[in-house]
Structure formats: structure tokens, C-alpha cells
Design an enzyme around this catalytic site. Structure first.
Site, mmCIF file in Angstrom:
data_model
loop_
_atom_site.group_PDB
_atom_site.id
_atom_site.type_symbol
_atom_site.label_atom_id
_atom_site.label_comp_id
_atom_site.label_asym_id
_atom_site.label_seq_id
_atom_site.Cartn_x
_atom_site.Cartn_y
_atom_site.Cartn_z
ATOM 1 C CE1 TYR A 156 -4.494 -1.294 0.049
ATOM 2 C CE2 TYR A 156 -3.173 -3.200 1.011
ATOM 3 C CZ TYR A 156 -4.210 -2.787 0.455
ATOM 4 O OH TYR A 156 -5.486 -3.240 0.204
ATOM 5 C CD GLU A 198 -6.557 -6.129 1.231
ATOM 6 O OE1 GLU A 198 -5.376 -6.129 1.383
ATOM 7 O OE2 GLU A 198 -7.348 -5.455 0.682
HETATM 8 C C1 HEM Z 1 -6.353 1.811 -1.846
HETATM 9 C C2 HEM Z 1 -5.851 0.795 -2.571
HETATM 10 C C3 HEM Z 1 -6.226 0.164 -3.316
HETATM 11 C C4 HEM Z 1 -7.603 0.273 -4.181
HETATM 12 C C5 HEM Z 1 -8.876 1.405 -4.033
HETATM 13 C C6 HEM Z 1 -7.434 -0.894 -4.814
HETATM 14 C C7 HEM Z 1 -8.689 -1.285 -5.656
HETATM 15 C C8 HEM Z 1 -8.817 -2.364 -6.295
HETATM 16 C C9 HEM Z 1 -10.105 -2.983 -7.184
HETATM 17 C C10 HEM Z 1 -11.186 -2.191 -7.304
HETATM 18 C C11 HEM Z 1 -9.673 -4.090 -7.692
HETATM 19 C C12 HEM Z 1 -10.438 -5.228 -8.594
HETATM 20 C C13 HEM Z 1 -11.280 -6.003 -7.776
HETATM 21 C C14 HEM Z 1 -11.911 -6.902 -8.626
HETATM 22 O O1 HEM Z 1 -13.128 -6.343 -9.142
HETATM 23 O O2 HEM Z 1 -11.598 -8.002 -8.850
HETATM 24 C C15 HEM Z 1 -8.192 -4.491 -7.586
HETATM 25 C C16 HEM Z 1 -7.671 -5.799 -8.029
HETATM 26 C C17 HEM Z 1 -6.248 -5.674 -7.668
HETATM 27 N N1 HEM Z 1 -5.429 -4.996 -6.993
HETATM 28 FE FE1 HEM Z 1 -5.855 -3.405 -5.782
HETATM 29 N N2 HEM Z 1 -6.411 -1.685 -4.793
HETATM 30 C C18 HEM Z 1 -5.582 -0.974 -4.052
HETATM 31 C C19 HEM Z 1 -4.525 -1.447 -3.470
HETATM 32 C C20 HEM Z 1 -3.629 -2.541 -4.016
HETATM 33 C C21 HEM Z 1 -2.401 -2.589 -3.883
HETATM 34 C C22 HEM Z 1 -1.424 -1.856 -2.765
HETATM 35 C C23 HEM Z 1 -1.987 -3.616 -4.675
HETATM 36 C C24 HEM Z 1 -0.531 -4.463 -4.812
HETATM 37 C C25 HEM Z 1 0.388 -3.980 -5.375
HETATM 38 C C26 HEM Z 1 -3.059 -4.012 -5.446
HETATM 39 C C27 HEM Z 1 -3.315 -4.937 -6.325
HETATM 40 C C28 HEM Z 1 -4.336 -5.675 -6.865
HETATM 41 C C29 HEM Z 1 -4.246 -6.601 -7.908
HETATM 42 C C30 HEM Z 1 -2.848 -7.180 -8.366
HETATM 43 C C31 HEM Z 1 -5.480 -6.867 -8.369
HETATM 44 C C32 HEM Z 1 -6.040 -7.935 -9.379
HETATM 45 C C33 HEM Z 1 -6.023 -7.212 -10.808
HETATM 46 C C34 HEM Z 1 -6.718 -8.185 -11.842
HETATM 47 O O3 HEM Z 1 -7.104 -9.259 -11.571
HETATM 48 O O4 HEM Z 1 -6.852 -7.416 -12.886
HETATM 49 N N3 HEM Z 1 -3.934 -3.315 -5.068
HETATM 50 N N4 HEM Z 1 -7.760 -3.531 -6.805
#
Ligand code: HEM
Ligand code: FAD
Length: 415
Positions: free
Chosen positions: A96, A138
Site C-alpha cells: 500500500y 485483509e
Molecule cells: C487503496 C488502495 C487500493 C484500491 C482502492 C484497490 C482497488 C482494487 C480494485 C477495485 C480491484 C478490482 C477487484 C475486482 O473487481 O476483482 C483491485 C484488484 C487488484 N489490486 Fe488493488 N487496490 C488497492 C491497493 C492495491 C495494492 C497495494 C496492490 C498491490 C500492489 C493491489 C493489487 C491489485 C491486484 C494485483 C488486483 C487484481 C487485478 C486483476 O485481476 O486484474 N491493489 N484493486
């Protein structure tokens, strides 16, 4: 610490400009972050980054959160999907810091001089309010995962070809230890080393009732987009992971699998006996088979209406036909839009057209029962249309659950 009234105003004042430049923010954010932290490519789905789904989803959540910062309790249920996804991919609190740094830098580039030190401080605080909520949830999920919070090696024990393009993989943990229970409808992530590229992970719904010895997933080959000329048909951009699984992973191959996760499930801790209406198209059938098999084992009298549509061949066709013969409480209506020559409605399927809920009776859909629960999984437009139809027939939205087999939210609004 919460934002002051003044900081909330500063954040909210900048939202219209940030929304207007959402695509630019996403592009700058991911480009700079992944250039400086290439190791994060192992976590992200390269295709969803390229087509912008993932960047759009993340930016939309942050802007939406900031816009509703005084009233976030309504947003909290929406975090379940992303927290589950994050945990199935091994996202850790320290990630994060990295995401926050590059996201706020991208906001700065778009806002230019309007990103004063005061605005920067306010946005940093807003980001961390959200990040801490996600990290907290988480950590709870990881605690439920107990010892298995990273990738666990599983050996492929059996492969069953269900149809031309769907293969089931029976996965046994290499450590031989008992497998934890999951809720039917949940998925696992599968991580694959792409030859000459990064690690890539994809989600696959568990496609059977829980067993302590093995998990089963059923994977549809993604052939890519079809284009044809006068001479032949070909495919462009075949799906990476599904093709590696189907073409190269055999009995004995080892796969890295996450702990089961996901917020689309039938809650087996709830002993409600309301009828279930399971509506799926194509490979969206997988969570429905898991829900069906679980309910028939654990609540043998519960009414299930199983409604499915596929093109030519139905995964688990024989299994569905058997359940229909053996269980008076299991009702199925199956649609084939492109039946093979000689295929006729009546034996293993009911309609030779695309799945259309309007063709079904109120009894098939349990519309007379004000408690019935609806689970829908399939292509986006299909889910939008199906839930709009149910709502138009008096089903309250809170009784409809949908599962999207990609990242982000439904592109079209549900009716
Ligand atoms: C406030 C911070 C964050 C927000 C608002 C956020 C938001 C999201 C959202 C909306 C999704 C799509 C979920 C779904 O519909 O399946 C997602 C997936 C994901 N996020 Fe985050 N995220 C955050 C932080 C992070 C962090 C710190 C990481 C790590 C580097 C990360 C990595 C990922 C990955 C790898 C996916 C899956 C992508 C995919 O399958 O295409 N996210 N996140
Ligand atoms: C919760 C959940 C549960 C799921 N359950 C299942 C399941 O039970 N069974 C199942 O089979 N799948 C399931 N999926 C889908 C699965 O995770 C994968 O998305 C699917 O297997 C395709 O992955 P892939 O790597 O083969 O394709 P990818 O490589 O990710 O490609 C996806 C699509 O993008 C297109 N594409 C790629 N690059 C380009 C480009 N440059 N231009 C245009 N188009 C492009 C490809 O042609 C392909 O159609 C689930 C997904 C989720 C989120």
C-alpha cells in the site's frame, strides 16, 4: 486520523478534475509504478492493465471513496470483492505504501499547481483512511486463511475433459494436509510462470462441493477474438493462462494455488431453506455446480432451480441430467443456442435458443416466493439483462448476487 473539515473540502474540490482525467491518472500511475517496481508485474493481470480495466477500477474506487468520505459506511460492503481478490493474490500491507506513493504522484501531475502542499497532505490522508480499512479487512481474511496465506503447491491428480473447450483439474496439495473448507461459489487464484514473461495469476471458481482431499476447478479455453476472411477463421490474442493450463498441464504437474476466497457464495453457516435460483451462461456454470452439489449434500430438501445456457455443449451435462432424475427438489432448464445436428430439446436440454428468462414460468423462477435467492454468473450483458428482468418481475435487488469473471464492476448499469 480522520480528515479535518477543511481537508475534506480540499479533497472534494479536486475530484471533478481528477474524474475528468481518470484515464490519464491510471496510465501515469501504473506506468511509473511498474517501471520503478517491475516486481509488481508478478501480481497484476497484464491483460487487465493493457485494456485499462484494472487502472479504471482502482481509480474509480479511490475517487468514489473520497467523494463519499463523510458517509463511508455505505461503501464498506463494496470493499469485500477487492479485499478478497487482494488476499487471493498475496497483497501485503507494505504494497500500500508503493501504490499510495505513485497514485498521489499521478494526481499531482494531473492537478499541476492546484496540488498545493495542503492538497497533497489532504489526499495522502484520504488515501490512508481507505488503505487502512482495506488492510484491516485483509488482515482478518488472512487470519482466516491460517497457515496458508501464500501460494501452496498442488499436484494435478486428474484431468477430465468436460466439453471441447472445458477441462476440469483435480488438485491435490503436495503437503498432503487436509484442505480447508470453502463456501460454494468461491474461487482460487492459480499462478503460472509465463514462458519468457512474468508470473500471472487468474481466478477459477471451485466447481464442486468441498472435499478435504482435493479441490476441483474447471477451465474454459479462451481462444481469443475470432476474425474471419473469405478463406478461413482464426483467433487473435489467445488467453494466456487458460491455454497454458489446458495445453501443457498434465497429471503430475504442479500448480501454485491460493487459499479459496471471494464474496460470491452461498453461506453454508446460514441454515435458511429459501429456494435458490442459479442462473448461468457458458463457463459461469462452475460456481453454480459447486453450490448445487453442496446443497444437495447438506440440505437435501432445499429447492433449487438450475437455469443454464451454453452454445453447443453444456459442461457437466450428464451430471445435471442425473441430478434431475434423482432429486425431486432439483429443477433444471437448459438452453442451447447452437445445438449440433441431431440434438433435440427434451433429453438433456430444454430450449434451442439463447438463455432468456422471459421464456420461463414464474414457478421456474420462484417468483411467487418472496425469499428466493438468485445467483447469476456469465457474460456481463447477460448478467445485466438477467438481473434487470428479475427486478422488473418484483425481485428485490438485495436478493440477487452476481459474479463477474473479470476485474472491476459491471460496465453497464444493472436495470
Ligand atoms: C487503496 C488502495 C487500493 C484500491 C482502492 C484497490 C482497488 C482494487 C480494485 C477495485 C480491484 C478490482 C477487484 C475486482 O473487481 O476483482 C483491485 C484488484 C487488484 N489490486 Fe488493488 N487496490 C488497492 C491497493 C492495491 C495494492 C497495494 C496492490 C498491490 C500492489 C493491489 C493489487 C491489485 C491486484 C494485483 C488486483 C487484481 C487485478 C486483476 O485481476 O486484474 N491493489 N484493486
Ligand atoms: C472470480 C472469478 C472466477 C472465475 N472462474 C472461472 C472458471 O471457473 N472457469 C474459467 O474458465 N474461468 C474463470 N474465470 C476467468 C479466468 O480467471 C480467466 O480470466 C480466463 O481463464 C482467461 O484467462 P487467460 O489468461 O486465458 O486469458 P487472458 O490472457 O487473461 O486474456 C483474456 C482475454 O483478453 C483478450 N486479449 C488479450 N490481449 C489482448 C489484446 N492485446 N487485445 C485484445 N484482446 C486481448 C484475450 O483474447 C482473451 O479473450 C474466473 C474469473 C474470476 C474473476
Amino acid at each position: 486520523m480522520a480528515l479535518t473539515y477543511h481537508q475534506t473540502k480540499l479533497v472534494k474540490n479536486t475530484i471533478p478534475v481528477l474524474r475528468e482525467h481518470g484515464e490519464r491518472i491510471s496510465t501515469i500511475f501504473y506506468r511509473t509504478m511498474l517501471t520503478e517496481h517491475p516486481e509488481l508485474n508478478d501480481y497484476f493481470n497484464g491483460v487487465n492493465l493493457k485494456n485499462g480495466r484494472q487502472p479504471r477500477a482502482l481509480t474509480a474506487v479511490i475517487l468514489n471513496f473520497a467523494a463519499n468520505i463523510n458517509n463511508i459506511s455505505e461503501l464498506i460492503p463494496k470493499f469485500e470483492r477487492m479485499c478478497n481478490k487482494h488476499c487471493s493474490l498475496g497483497i501485503k500491507p507494505e504494497h500500500y505504501d508503493v501504490v499510495g506513493k505513485y497514485l498521489i504522484q499521478a494526481f499531482g501531475e494531473v492537478l499541476g499547481p492546484a496540488m498545493t502542499p495542503e492538497v497533497l497532505a489532504a489526499w495522502t490522508k484520504a488515501y490512508w483512511v481507505l488503505a487502512k480499512m482495506l488492510i484491516g479487512r485483509e488482515q482478518q481474511l488472512y487470519k482466516d486463511f491460517e497457515a496458508w496465506s501464500a501460494w501452496r503447491p498442488f499436484k494435478i491428480d486428474r484431468v477430465v475433459q468436460e466439453t471441447d473447450d472445458v477441462h476440469s483439474f483435480y488438485l491435490v496439495p503436495q503437503d498432503g494436509r487436509r484442505l480447508p473448507k470453502y463456501q460454494p461459489g468461491q474461487y482460487v487464484s492459480v499462478q503460472i510462470q509465463v514462458p519468457g514473461g512474468y508470473l500471472q495469476s487468474r481466478q477459477y471458481s471451485l466447481s464442486d462441493a468441498w472435499s478435504e482431499k482435493h479441490y476441483r476447478i474447471s477451465v474454459k479455453r479462451d481462444e481469443g477474438s475470432q476474425y474471419s476472411n473469405s478463406v478461413s477463421k482464426s483467433y487473435q490474442n489467445p488467453g494466456i493462462v487458460s491455454n497454458i493450463l489446458i495445453n501443457y498441464m498434465k497429471v503430475g504437474s504442479v500448480l501454485s494455488i491460493s487459499h479459496p476466497a471471494g464474496e460470491f457464495f452461498l453461506d453454508t453457516a446460514n441454515d435458511s431453506n429459501v429456494p435458490l435460483v442459479l442462473i448461468s451462461a457458458g463457463i459461469g456454470i462452475t460456481p453454480m455446480i459447486s453450490i448445487t452439489n453442496t446443497v444437495l449434500l447438506t440440505q437435501p430438501g432445499r429447492q433449487i432451480s438450475f437455469i443454464h445456457g451454453s452454445r453447443r455443449t453444456i459442461p457437466f451435462e450428464e451430471h445435471i441430467a442425473q441430478l434431475r432424475r434423482k432429486n425431486a427438489n432439483f429443477h433444471s432448464k437448459v438452453f442451447k443456442s447452437h445445438p449440433s445436428d441431431g440434438d433435440r430439446p427434451g433429453s438433456s436440454y430444454d430450449y434451442d435458443c439463447r438463455l432468456d428468462l422471459a421464456k420461463l414460468s414464474d414457478l421456474d423462477l420462484f417468483l411467487h416466493n418472496s425469499g428466493a435467492e438468485y445467483y447469476i454468473c456469465g457474460p456481463e450483458q447477460f448478467m445485466v439483462d438477467s438481473s434487470a428482468y428479475l427486478v422488473s418481475r418484483g425481485v428485490h435487488r438485495s436478493r440477487i448476487k452476481i459474479e463477474l469473471f473479470t476485474t472491476g464492476e459491471l460496465a453497464a448499469k444493472q436495470g
